[in-house]
Design a protein around this motif. Structure first.
Motif, PDB file in Angstrom:
ATOM      1  N   LYS A   1      -4.674   9.340   3.531  1.00 28.48           N
ATOM      2  CA  LYS A   1      -5.424   8.213   2.995  1.00 28.48           C
ATOM      3  C   LYS A   1      -4.452   7.089   2.653  1.00 28.48           C
ATOM      4  O   LYS A   1      -3.402   7.331   2.062  1.00 28.48           O
ATOM      5  N   ILE A   2      -4.807   5.879   3.033  1.00 26.63           N
ATOM      6  CA  ILE A   2      -4.010   4.702   2.709  1.00 26.63           C
ATOM      7  C   ILE A   2      -4.714   3.943   1.589  1.00 26.63           C
ATOM      8  O   ILE A   2      -5.893   3.599   1.704  1.00 26.63           O
TER       9      ILE A   2
ATOM     10  N   MET B   1      -8.940  -1.728  -0.064  1.00 25.56           N
ATOM     11  CA  MET B   1      -7.786  -2.449   0.488  1.00 25.56           C
ATOM     12  C   MET B   1      -8.229  -3.832   0.951  1.00 25.56           C
ATOM     13  O   MET B   1      -9.332  -4.002   1.480  1.00 25.56           O
TER      14      MET B   1
ATOM     15  N   CYS C   1       0.827  -1.200   0.000  1.00 26.78           N
ATOM     16  CA  CYS C   1       0.000   0.000   0.000  1.00 26.78           C
ATOM     17  C   CYS C   1       0.864   1.254   0.000  1.00 26.78           C
ATOM     18  O   CYS C   1       2.083   1.192   0.088  1.00 26.78           O
TER      19      CYS C   1
ATOM     20  N   ILE D   1      -8.495   4.587   5.531  1.00 27.36           N
ATOM     21  CA  ILE D   1      -8.036   3.412   4.796  1.00 27.36           C
ATOM     22  C   ILE D   1      -9.064   3.066   3.724  1.00 27.36           C
ATOM     23  O   ILE D   1     -10.253   2.902   4.007  1.00 27.36           O
TER      24      ILE D   1
ATOM     25  N   TRP E   1      -6.119   8.297   9.931  1.00 27.31           N
ATOM     26  CA  TRP E   1      -5.846   7.663   8.641  1.00 27.31           C
ATOM     27  C   TRP E   1      -7.169   7.190   8.055  1.00 27.31           C
ATOM     28  O   TRP E   1      -7.967   6.554   8.751  1.00 27.31           O
TER      29      TRP E   1
ATOM     30  N   ALA F   1      -8.635  -1.589   9.036  1.00 30.85           N
ATOM     31  CA  ALA F   1      -8.048  -0.950  10.207  1.00 30.85           C
ATOM     32  C   ALA F   1      -7.656  -2.014  11.228  1.00 30.85           C
ATOM     33  O   ALA F   1      -8.348  -2.986  11.437  1.00 30.85           O
TER      34      ALA F   1
ATOM     35  N   GLU G   1      -3.359   4.482  13.649  1.00 32.15           N
ATOM     36  CA  GLU G   1      -4.263   4.690  12.525  1.00 32.15           C
ATOM     37  C   GLU G   1      -5.263   5.825  12.748  1.00 32.15           C
ATOM     38  O   GLU G   1      -6.096   6.079  11.884  1.00 32.15           O
TER      39      GLU G   1
ATOM     40  N   LEU H   1      -3.500  -3.368   9.327  1.00 32.04           N
ATOM     41  CA  LEU H   1      -2.335  -2.631   8.823  1.00 32.04           C
ATOM     42  C   LEU H   1      -1.386  -2.288   9.966  1.00 32.04           C
ATOM     43  O   LEU H   1      -0.165  -2.423   9.840  1.00 32.04           O
TER      44      LEU H   1
END
Length: 358
Positions: free
Chosen positions: A60-61, A266, A45, A262, A260, A270, A257, A273
């Motif tokens: 943003k992931i 993905m 990622c 996500i 963040w 949460a 996180e 990661l």
């Protein structure tokens, strides 16, 4: 027979650092029209922040498209919508790392191969040969058009990462007093520093070794979870259950996180990661705040208490100490390992029960 107060014996923390790009294959950074992008190919990622490294806003992931995984270097700029993924002797040009949009593949010119760092300043690519102390600039990676070579002053050969921001060549390095900083030099001229900034903690957490700077170095040691005493003059067989905690203290790392976002596309969510980032941190060398141990085979489910039946023979007038191995980040225990050991003295076992990183 009585249970002792819990006590932990571990090693003293050591100072750490961000892991340099050379020791973290597939990690790179660039700034393009969308903001600052940190690629972690090992995690599958990348982090995108529209407010840049020093701000830490709108993080943003997003997942890397399979075709965009495993790059040696990732290059982008605000003057060009394309992102360049260099792998071996060729490079892939895409417009989006998560979709592989507009993909094209080209061969690198021989003069553009083998660099330690790649980046872009406006429309010019730069290639840093760190050990040689040379920075090479070209207009085109296929033809090496406009090649120009400049000596990289020795004091600038120790950067952890190099990338471009508009007409600035930017390097990230550790400062003994102020931590991770990035420095901007106009037009690749190192005789004139324009400005420098700290990297926001929310962004640091995503870098390999970043937890060292925000949470503390990795710690490891044996915790005495039970002490048995035989004050009689005869051997005693002790048979009972020992309660211990096993697994991953997820809530203690969940703050990584916070703020963040996500991507729903993905494959991991949460918490998952954060677990991967924590695993990597334990695997790093001590100089980067790690422990050089492999923890994938440990129980990474939510930490819980378990009972284990134990039967031992206690010699007359002797004690027995039962130990469990734990790993932590900073002063917080994070992973309670499954391994139990017994000693006759109040000294922890002298071995580490986790396999070393290959």
């Amino acid at each position: 027979m009585a249970q002792s107060d819990r006590s932990t014996v571990g090693s003293r923390p050591v100072s750490g650092s961000l892991v340099p790009r050379k020791d973290s294959p597939g990690t790179d950074i660039f700034r393009n029209l969308s903001g600052d992008c940190i690629v972690r190919s090992d995690l599958g990622c990348y982090l995108q922040t529209t407010e840049f490294l020093e701000k830490g806003h709108n993080i943003k992931i997003q997942g890397l498209h399979p075709a965009c995984l495993g790059g040696d270097h990732y290059v982008g700029s605000r003057q060009d919508p394309n992102i360049y993924i260099i792998k071996g002797s060729s490079y892939r040009v895409v417009q989006d790392l998560s979709t592989d949009k507009g993909a094209q593949v080209f061969e690198l010119h021989p003069r553009c191969r083998g660099g330690d760092h790649y980046g872009r300043v406006c429309w010019t690519f730069f290639i840093i040969f760190q050990n040689q102390g040379v920075i090479r600039s070209v207009k085109n990676l296929r033809t090496a058009e406009g090649e120009n070579n400049v000596v990289l002053p020795p004091e600038y050969c120790k950067g952890l990462y190099y990338f471009g921001i508009d007409h600035f060549l930017t390097l990230i390095k550790m400062d003994e007093k102020w931590g991770a900083q990035f420095f901007l030099y106009p037009d690749m001229r190192f005789d004139k520093l324009d400005s420098f900034y700290s990297i926001h903690p929310k962004v640091l957490n995503f870098f390999p070794g970043g937890l060292t700077l925000t949470k503390g170095t990795s710690t490891g040691g044996w915790e005495c979870i039970k002490t048995l005493h035989n004050d009689s003059d005869s051997p005693i067989i002790w048979s009972d259950k020992v309660t211990r905690k096993v697994g991953y203290a997820k809530q203690k790392m969940s703050s990584i996180e916070h703020n963040w976002s996500i991507s729903t596309e993905m494959s991991i969510g949460a918490g998952e990661l954060t677990k991967l980032i924590t695993q990597v941190q334990f695997s790093l060398r001590a100089e980067y705040g790690g422990r050089s141990v492999c923890t994938e085979q440990e129980d990474w489910n939510e930490a819980r208490e378990e009972e284990e039946s134990i039967q031992v023979t206690l010699e007359p007038q002797k004690n027995l100490y039962i130990w469990q191995y734990c790993l932590g980040i900073g002063q917080k225990p994070v992973l309670f390992c499954r391994d139990l050991q017994f000693t006759k003295e109040n000294n922890p076992p002298d071995r580490i029960p986790l396999p070393p990183v290959p």
